[in-house]
Design a protein around this motif. Structure first.
Motif, PDB file in Angstrom:
ATOM      1  N   PRO A 137     -11.650  -3.564  -0.633  1.00 47.16           N
ATOM      2  CA  PRO A 137     -10.298  -3.906  -0.163  1.00 47.16           C
ATOM      3  C   PRO A 137     -10.078  -3.443   1.269  1.00 47.16           C
ATOM      4  O   PRO A 137     -10.753  -2.524   1.747  1.00 47.16           O
ATOM      5  CB  PRO A 137      -9.392  -3.131  -1.121  1.00 47.16           C
ATOM      6  N   THR A 138      -9.131  -4.094   1.935  1.00 48.53           N
ATOM      7  CA  THR A 138      -8.744  -3.604   3.252  1.00 48.53           C
ATOM      8  C   THR A 138      -8.035  -2.268   3.063  1.00 48.53           C
ATOM      9  O   THR A 138      -7.638  -1.904   1.940  1.00 48.53           O
ATOM     10  CB  THR A 138      -7.794  -4.583   3.956  1.00 48.53           C
ATOM     11  N   GLU A 139      -7.845  -1.546   4.146  1.00 50.46           N
ATOM     12  CA  GLU A 139      -7.144  -0.262   4.068  1.00 50.46           C
ATOM     13  C   GLU A 139      -5.735  -0.444   3.499  1.00 50.46           C
ATOM     14  O   GLU A 139      -5.290   0.332   2.650  1.00 50.46           O
ATOM     15  CB  GLU A 139      -7.080   0.372   5.459  1.00 50.46           C
ATOM     16  N   ALA A 140      -5.043  -1.488   3.946  1.00 50.08           N
ATOM     17  CA  ALA A 140      -3.682  -1.738   3.462  1.00 50.08           C
ATOM     18  C   ALA A 140      -3.674  -2.110   1.982  1.00 50.08           C
ATOM     19  O   ALA A 140      -2.817  -1.650   1.226  1.00 50.08           O
ATOM     20  CB  ALA A 140      -3.020  -2.835   4.292  1.00 50.08           C
ATOM     21  N   GLU A 141      -4.623  -2.937   1.537  1.00 46.00           N
ATOM     22  CA  GLU A 141      -4.699  -3.313   0.125  1.00 46.00           C
ATOM     23  C   GLU A 141      -4.979  -2.100  -0.749  1.00 46.00           C
ATOM     24  O   GLU A 141      -4.375  -1.941  -1.819  1.00 46.00           O
ATOM     25  CB  GLU A 141      -5.772  -4.383  -0.074  1.00 46.00           C
ATOM     26  N   ALA A 142      -5.873  -1.231  -0.316  1.00 42.82           N
ATOM     27  CA  ALA A 142      -6.191  -0.020  -1.082  1.00 42.82           C
ATOM     28  C   ALA A 142      -4.964   0.885  -1.179  1.00 42.82           C
ATOM     29  O   ALA A 142      -4.668   1.422  -2.250  1.00 42.82           O
ATOM     30  CB  ALA A 142      -7.359   0.722  -0.438  1.00 42.82           C
ATOM     31  N   LYS A 143      -4.247   1.032  -0.082  1.00 40.58           N
ATOM     32  CA  LYS A 143      -3.054   1.878  -0.100  1.00 40.58           C
ATOM     33  C   LYS A 143      -1.971   1.272  -0.982  1.00 40.58           C
ATOM     34  O   LYS A 143      -1.324   1.981  -1.765  1.00 40.58           O
ATOM     35  CB  LYS A 143      -2.517   2.092   1.313  1.00 40.58           C
ATOM     36  N   LEU A 144      -1.767  -0.030  -0.890  1.00 41.29           N
ATOM     37  CA  LEU A 144      -0.758  -0.681  -1.721  1.00 41.29           C
ATOM     38  C   LEU A 144      -1.113  -0.553  -3.198  1.00 41.29           C
ATOM     39  O   LEU A 144      -0.238  -0.291  -4.023  1.00 41.29           O
ATOM     40  CB  LEU A 144      -0.600  -2.148  -1.315  1.00 41.29           C
ATOM     41  N   TRP A 145      -2.384  -0.686  -3.542  1.00 44.16           N
ATOM     42  CA  TRP A 145      -2.790  -0.525  -4.939  1.00 44.16           C
ATOM     43  C   TRP A 145      -2.506   0.898  -5.430  1.00 44.16           C
ATOM     44  O   TRP A 145      -2.041   1.093  -6.550  1.00 44.16           O
ATOM     45  CB  TRP A 145      -4.259  -0.882  -5.127  1.00 44.16           C
ATOM     46  N   ARG A 146      -2.728   1.894  -4.585  1.00 44.16           N
ATOM     47  CA  ARG A 146      -2.405   3.278  -4.970  1.00 44.16           C
ATOM     48  C   ARG A 146      -0.903   3.422  -5.228  1.00 44.16           C
ATOM     49  O   ARG A 146      -0.499   4.198  -6.100  1.00 44.16           O
ATOM     50  CB  ARG A 146      -2.860   4.261  -3.897  1.00 44.16           C
ATOM     51  N   LEU A 147      -0.087   2.678  -4.500  1.00 37.40           N
ATOM     52  CA  LEU A 147       1.369   2.738  -4.695  1.00 37.40           C
ATOM     53  C   LEU A 147       1.817   2.009  -5.964  1.00 37.40           C
ATOM     54  O   LEU A 147       2.807   2.401  -6.585  1.00 37.40           O
ATOM     55  CB  LEU A 147       2.094   2.134  -3.485  1.00 37.40           C
ATOM     56  N   LEU A 148       1.118   0.951  -6.344  1.00 40.05           N
ATOM     57  CA  LEU A 148       1.549   0.101  -7.452  1.00 40.05           C
ATOM     58  C   LEU A 148       0.936   0.453  -8.806  1.00 40.05           C
ATOM     59  O   LEU A 148       1.530   0.159  -9.839  1.00 40.05           O
ATOM     60  CB  LEU A 148       1.199  -1.368  -7.156  1.00 40.05           C
ATOM     61  N   ARG A 149      -0.206   1.066  -8.818  1.00 39.13           N
ATOM     62  CA  ARG A 149      -0.960   1.234 -10.074  1.00 39.13           C
ATOM     63  C   ARG A 149      -0.348   2.269 -11.017  1.00 39.13           C
ATOM     64  O   ARG A 149       0.553   3.003 -10.650  1.00 39.13           O
ATOM     65  CB  ARG A 149      -2.407   1.575  -9.769  1.00 39.13           C
ATOM     66  N   ASP A 150      -0.865   2.307 -12.209  1.00 42.24           N
ATOM     67  CA  ASP A 150      -0.501   3.301 -13.229  1.00 42.24           C
ATOM     68  C   ASP A 150       0.975   3.282 -13.616  1.00 42.24           C
ATOM     69  O   ASP A 150       1.559   4.328 -13.883  1.00 42.24           O
ATOM     70  CB  ASP A 150      -0.883   4.719 -12.774  1.00 42.24           C
ATOM     71  N   ARG A 151       1.574   2.089 -13.636  1.00 41.43           N
ATOM     72  CA  ARG A 151       2.973   1.935 -14.073  1.00 41.43           C
ATOM     73  C   ARG A 151       3.923   2.875 -13.330  1.00 41.43           C
ATOM     74  O   ARG A 151       4.807   3.484 -13.919  1.00 41.43           O
ATOM     75  CB  ARG A 151       3.101   2.137 -15.578  1.00 41.43           C
TER      76      ARG A 151
END
Length: 103
Positions: free
Chosen positions: A5-19
């Motif tokens: 993932p791009t840096e932004a995609e990885a960061k956004l996934w960290r913000l959105l994951r795990d409910r």
């Protein structure tokens, strides 16, 4: 994207994951018809896209968005620089979209 993932995609996934948004579960890189969406909350019918400048005025994105909206989804586009520099604002925008305050 899952593996590189791009840096932004990885960061956004960290913000959105795990409910992190109470009962709203997000999935990443989900195929929808002939398209793949970055992130989606199926229960809220909300797609979240992490976009760079290549997406500005892009006819492919216009056609893709029309298809996804016809399937009943709302689309929230977030700019990569906002994801990286203003994560709190990004979280607020996602929460507002989940709560139906944006289209």
């Amino acid at each position: 994207m899952r593996h590189e993932p791009t840096e932004a995609e990885a960061k956004l996934w960290r913000l959105l994951r795990d409910r992190r948004f109470v009962a709203h579960k997000f999935r990443r890189q989900l195929p929808m018809g002939e398209y793949v969406v970055d992130f989606v909350c199926l229960s809220a019918k909300l797609i979240v896209e992490a976009d760079g400048s290549q997406h500005a005025d892009n006819t492919y994105d216009t056609e893709r968005d029309a298809y996804l909206k016809a399937q009943g989804f709302r689309i929230l586009r977030l700019w990569n620089n906002d994801i990286l520099a203003r994560p709190d604002s990004v979280l607020e925008a996602v929460w507002a979209a989940l709560e139906g305050q944006t289209s």
